[in-house]
Scaffold this active site. Structure first.
Site, PDB file in Angstrom:
ATOM      1  N   GLY A   1     -25.925  14.737  51.769  1.00  0.00           N
ATOM      2  CA  GLY A   1     -27.089  13.920  51.429  1.00  0.00           C
ATOM      3  C   GLY A   1     -27.972  13.650  52.636  1.00  0.00           C
ATOM      4  O   GLY A   1     -29.178  13.413  52.489  1.00  0.00           O
TER       5      GLY A   1
ATOM      6  N   GLY B   1     -58.048  39.372  48.142  1.00  0.00           N
ATOM      7  CA  GLY B   1     -57.683  38.063  47.610  1.00  0.00           C
ATOM      8  C   GLY B   1     -57.555  37.037  48.720  1.00  0.00           C
ATOM      9  O   GLY B   1     -57.799  35.835  48.514  1.00  0.00           O
ATOM     10  N   ALA B   2     -57.197  37.504  49.919  1.00  0.00           N
ATOM     11  CA  ALA B   2     -57.026  36.569  51.025  1.00  0.00           C
ATOM     12  C   ALA B   2     -58.352  35.905  51.399  1.00  0.00           C
ATOM     13  O   ALA B   2     -58.375  34.775  51.879  1.00  0.00           O
ATOM     14  CB  ALA B   2     -56.422  37.294  52.230  1.00  0.00           C
TER      15      ALA B   2
HETATM   16  C1  HXC Z   1     -16.735   8.895  56.372  1.00  0.00           C
HETATM   17  C2  HXC Z   1     -17.006  10.132  58.271  1.00  0.00           C
HETATM   18  C3  HXC Z   1     -17.819  11.061  57.571  1.00  0.00           C
HETATM   19  C4  HXC Z   1     -18.075  10.809  56.187  1.00  0.00           C
HETATM   20  C5  HXC Z   1     -17.677  11.713  59.605  1.00  0.00           C
HETATM   21  N1  HXC Z   1     -16.938  10.584  59.509  1.00  0.00           N
HETATM   22  N2  HXC Z   1     -18.220  12.019  58.421  1.00  0.00           N
HETATM   23  N3  HXC Z   1     -16.479   9.073  57.667  1.00  0.00           N
HETATM   24  N4  HXC Z   1     -17.500   9.710  55.632  1.00  0.00           N
HETATM   25  N5  HXC Z   1     -18.852  11.605  55.466  1.00  0.00           N
HETATM   26  C6  HXC Z   1     -16.202   9.921  60.599  1.00  0.00           C
HETATM   27  C7  HXC Z   1     -15.002  10.707  61.082  1.00  0.00           C
HETATM   28  O1  HXC Z   1     -13.876  10.359  60.300  1.00  0.00           O
HETATM   29  C8  HXC Z   1     -14.862  10.185  62.506  1.00  0.00           C
HETATM   30  O2  HXC Z   1     -14.242   8.903  62.489  1.00  0.00           O
HETATM   31  C9  HXC Z   1     -16.286   9.981  62.923  1.00  0.00           C
HETATM   32  O3  HXC Z   1     -17.060   9.868  61.727  1.00  0.00           O
HETATM   33  C10 HXC Z   1     -16.847  11.132  63.733  1.00  0.00           C
HETATM   34  O4  HXC Z   1     -16.581  12.348  63.035  1.00  0.00           O
HETATM   35  P1  HXC Z   1     -16.025  13.656  63.747  1.00  0.00           P
HETATM   36  O5  HXC Z   1     -15.624  14.564  62.670  1.00  0.00           O
HETATM   37  O6  HXC Z   1     -15.012  13.260  64.762  1.00  0.00           O
HETATM   38  O7  HXC Z   1     -17.321  14.162  64.507  1.00  0.00           O
HETATM   39  P2  HXC Z   1     -17.831  15.650  64.729  1.00  0.00           P
HETATM   40  O8  HXC Z   1     -16.705  16.496  65.182  1.00  0.00           O
HETATM   41  O9  HXC Z   1     -19.030  15.542  65.592  1.00  0.00           O
HETATM   42  O10 HXC Z   1     -18.265  16.195  63.285  1.00  0.00           O
HETATM   43  C11 HXC Z   1     -19.335  15.600  62.591  1.00  0.00           C
HETATM   44  C12 HXC Z   1     -19.419  16.128  61.137  1.00  0.00           C
HETATM   45  C13 HXC Z   1     -18.033  16.043  60.478  1.00  0.00           C
HETATM   46  C14 HXC Z   1     -19.882  17.611  61.191  1.00  0.00           C
HETATM   47  C15 HXC Z   1     -20.496  15.320  60.423  1.00  0.00           C
HETATM   48  O11 HXC Z   1     -17.543  14.720  60.685  1.00  0.00           O
HETATM   49  C16 HXC Z   1     -18.074  16.301  59.012  1.00  0.00           C
HETATM   50  O12 HXC Z   1     -18.082  17.451  58.600  1.00  0.00           O
HETATM   51  N6  HXC Z   1     -18.042  15.217  58.206  1.00  0.00           N
HETATM   52  C17 HXC Z   1     -17.966  15.346  56.748  1.00  0.00           C
HETATM   53  C18 HXC Z   1     -19.244  15.916  56.164  1.00  0.00           C
HETATM   54  C19 HXC Z   1     -19.260  15.819  54.675  1.00  0.00           C
HETATM   55  O13 HXC Z   1     -18.570  16.584  53.998  1.00  0.00           O
HETATM   56  N7  HXC Z   1     -19.944  14.790  54.150  1.00  0.00           N
HETATM   57  C20 HXC Z   1     -20.063  14.541  52.738  1.00  0.00           C
HETATM   58  C21 HXC Z   1     -21.192  15.421  52.218  1.00  0.00           C
HETATM   59  S1  HXC Z   1     -21.413  15.211  50.521  1.00  0.00           S
HETATM   60  P3  HXC Z   1     -13.422   8.324  63.716  1.00  0.00           P
HETATM   61  O14 HXC Z   1     -12.777   7.101  63.175  1.00  0.00           O
HETATM   62  O15 HXC Z   1     -12.470   9.378  64.108  1.00  0.00           O
HETATM   63  O16 HXC Z   1     -14.422   8.021  64.796  1.00  0.00           O
HETATM   64  C22 HXC Z   1     -22.768  14.255  50.374  1.00  0.00           C
HETATM   65  C23 HXC Z   1     -23.139  14.012  48.985  1.00  0.00           C
HETATM   66  C24 HXC Z   1     -24.592  13.771  48.785  1.00  0.00           C
HETATM   67  O17 HXC Z   1     -23.334  13.831  51.325  1.00  0.00           O
HETATM   68  C25 HXC Z   1     -25.260  14.949  48.199  1.00  0.00           C
HETATM   69  C26 HXC Z   1     -26.582  14.612  47.662  1.00  0.00           C
HETATM   70  C27 HXC Z   1     -27.372  15.816  47.251  1.00  0.00           C
END
Ligand code: HXC
Length: 513
Positions: free
Chosen positions: A170, A403-404
């Site tokens: 999102g 056309g352009a």
């Molecule tokens: C809760 C989250 C989180 C999430 C990251 N964190 N994403 N917590 N919900 N979506 C937390 C991690 O647990 C971690 O906590 C801290 O944030 C930092 O994350 P890291 O993974 O250590 O950081 P990094 O290696 O830099 O990676 C960042 C990232 C990765 C690429 C964003 O965290 C990731 O892939 N997150 C999940 C992405 C995802 O699938 N999101 C949902 C998408 S669906 P701690 O406690 O260790 O600090 C969506 C639906 C809406 O959004 C769609 C609408 C169209």
């Protein structure tokens, strides 16, 4: 009272620390600033007023009820940039990776609602892992609440997004609905699903940078309009962008002081190469026409055969759309049409007059273009120019074929003033193409086909490869010396400054998407 004030100060100090010093240090180690540091750079000193600093999330699952961070991962409020009001949100990656909870979404919605009511831009500094996974559907609902507001606010107030960290799910769709996206090289990513999911589903091995880094989105997808080497440059870029844009759809961008002087630009007389098929950089012409150093190009590395951006002309903010003969001879194709159309529509939403500089040999032919929909996509640019009611002025500096010619803001689709340089070629097709089609029989039956081809080409060129047939019809208002272009344009934009045109009553048009 002292005690209560101490309690308040303790709470605010806790909120200021976000996810804690260790995570702040991690953020710095990655070359990133914190949410508050970014706002400190963006807003005029001392102007920031924060809203919702003590908001807490309502999650109760997976133990997050034990992890409460006041402010809940997003700093929101309002302040000024160069003295003009803006509403801002800045996501805090140190709190659950900047992920969006129900309350985090409510905070963003609150400032969007205020921005709409009060008619000022919203700037989002995005650094978020997407929906907060522990909250489930309420965070999805929170995103949809934001998307809805992004859509309703579109065309009412400018919305600008900076991507300043890994943004997933999102966290990329809200920016996608906003007017402009800026990304920071090497530290920001945008993807619907990250490399791990890609690997599982499509078996592709791809890094975050390759999949959704600033370069990928600037050059391949066109998702981002601006890229910067670091966060400081990015924030400065946002401020510059805002200087060309009004506060809302009912206002004009403030004019800068301008003292008329000698606007003759002799260099323009010799920029076009003697050989009409030789490329040159259209930015040289733009630089001579615009006020010194004011051209702010957007979408620079995508569909480079068209150049779009803002500039000042006699102190007035204008949008420029120009064919780029240095790339693909400046031909219109799918991507350049989409890029141009989006820019024209932005300018039209926000009362920014349009200058179109034309040097276009036509649309790009071929199966690739046809099968990917050059018809629908080329129509986007045609539709966008036709629908735009802002002052629209065109200068044909060399070719305007087929056309352009129609599409590039011709008189027929509502341009207010159309100029051409004396070397302009305005015709259905080039001399060779025309000769081969309409004199095919004469050429093939001639004892000397090459000589015949040359003869009919010369005759066609003499008849059509100039601006005077169009000028005789009034499709061109004036054929001008290149050196006079700046003078003419300053006057013409002044002449059209009170333009008032309204479209027929309708719910909305149906642009070919
Ligand atoms: C809760 C989250 C989180 C999430 C990251 N964190 N994403 N917590 N919900 N979506 C937390 C991690 O647990 C971690 O906590 C801290 O944030 C930092 O994350 P890291 O993974 O250590 O950081 P990094 O290696 O830099 O990676 C960042 C990232 C990765 C690429 C964003 O965290 C990731 O892939 N997150 C999940 C992405 C995802 O699938 N999101 C949902 C998408 S669906 P701690 O406690 O260790 O600090 C969506 C639906 C809406 O959004 C769609 C609408 C169209």
């Amino acid at each position: 009272m002292d005690k209560q004030i101490e309690v308040l100060k303790t709470k605010l100090a806790q909120a200021n620390l976000g996810g804690g010093q260790k995570r702040i240090d991690d953020q710095h180690m990655k070359g990133k600033l914190t949410a508050r540091e970014r706002l400190g750079l963006l807003l005029d000193e001392g102007s920031f007023e924060e809203i919702g600093q003590l908001v807490e999330h309502r999650g109760r699952d997976f133990g997050i009820d034990k992890e409460i961070y006041p402010g809940d991962g997003v700093v929101t409020g309002y302040g000024t940039i160069h003295g003009r009001m803006v509403y801002v949100f800045s996501q805090d990656f140190t709190v659950f990776g900047g992920s969006l909870s129900e309350t985090h979404a409510e905070k963003i919605c609150k400032i969007m609602d205020l921005a709409m009511k009060n008619g000022a831009p919203v700037i989002g500094l995005n650094d978020s892992g997407g929906a907060r996974i522990q909250e489930g559907v309420v965070s999805l609902g929170g995103y949809a609440d934001i998307f809805y507001r992004n859509t309703i606010a579109s065309g009412v107030i400018p919305q600008i997004s900076a991507i300043m960290g890994p943004c997933a799910g999102g966290a990329v769709y809200s920016p996608a609905i906003t007017d402009f996206i800026a990304m920071v090289e090497q530290t920001s990513y945008m993807f619907v699903t990250g490399p791990n999911v890609v690997k599982t589903v499509t078996h592709e091995d791809v890094t975050s940078e390759e999949l959704g880094g600033a370069t990928a989105h600037a050059t391949k997808s066109g998702v981002t309009h601006l890229t910067y080497a670091n966060e400081v440059e990015c924030i400065n870029g946002l401020k510059r962008l805002l200087s060309y844009v009004p506060q809302n759809c009912d206002e004009l961008t403030p004019c800068l002081p301008y003292t008329p002087g000698d606007e003759t630009r002799k260099a323009l007389d010799s920029i076009i190469p003697p050989n009409p098929n030789q490329p040159y950089d259209i930015r040289e012409i733009i630089a001579e026409i615009a006020d010194t150093d004011t051209f702010f190009e957007v979408h620079k590395d995508y569909a480079e055969n068209i150049v779009v951006g803002f500039a000042r002309l006699g102190g007035r903010s204008i949008g420029i759309v120009a064919n780029q003969p240095a790339v693909l001879a400046g031909v219109l194709d799918i991507n350049s049409s989409k890029k141009g159309a989006r820019f024209v529509r932005f300018c039209d939403c926000f009362n920014i007059p349009l200058l179109t500089i034309v040097d276009v040999p036509g649309f790009l032919p071929g199966t690739d273009q046809e099968w990917h929909g050059i018809i629908t996509n080329g129509a986007k640019l045609l539709y966008a120019f036709s629908e735009a009611t802002v002052p629209k002025i065109t200068v044909i500096v060399r070719k305007a074929y087929g056309g352009a010619y129609d599409v590039m803001n011709s008189k027929h689709i509502g341009a207010d003033m159309n100029y051409a340089w004396p070397n302009a070629e305005i015709a259905v097709v080039g001399a060779k193409g025309a000769a081969e089609i309409i004199f095919r029989k004469e050429i093939s039956s001639s004892p000397d086909p090459n000589a015949k081809l040359k003869e009919v080409m010369d005759s066609y060129a003499e008849n059509f490869a100039h601006p005077y047939k169009a000028a005789a019809r009034g499709f061109i208002d004036e054929v001008i010396e290149p050196s006079q272009t700046r003078t003419k344009l300053i006057r013409a934009f002044k002449m059209t400054e009170n333009k008032a045109v309204s479209l027929p009553r309708k719910k909305h048009g149906n642009i070919p998407l």
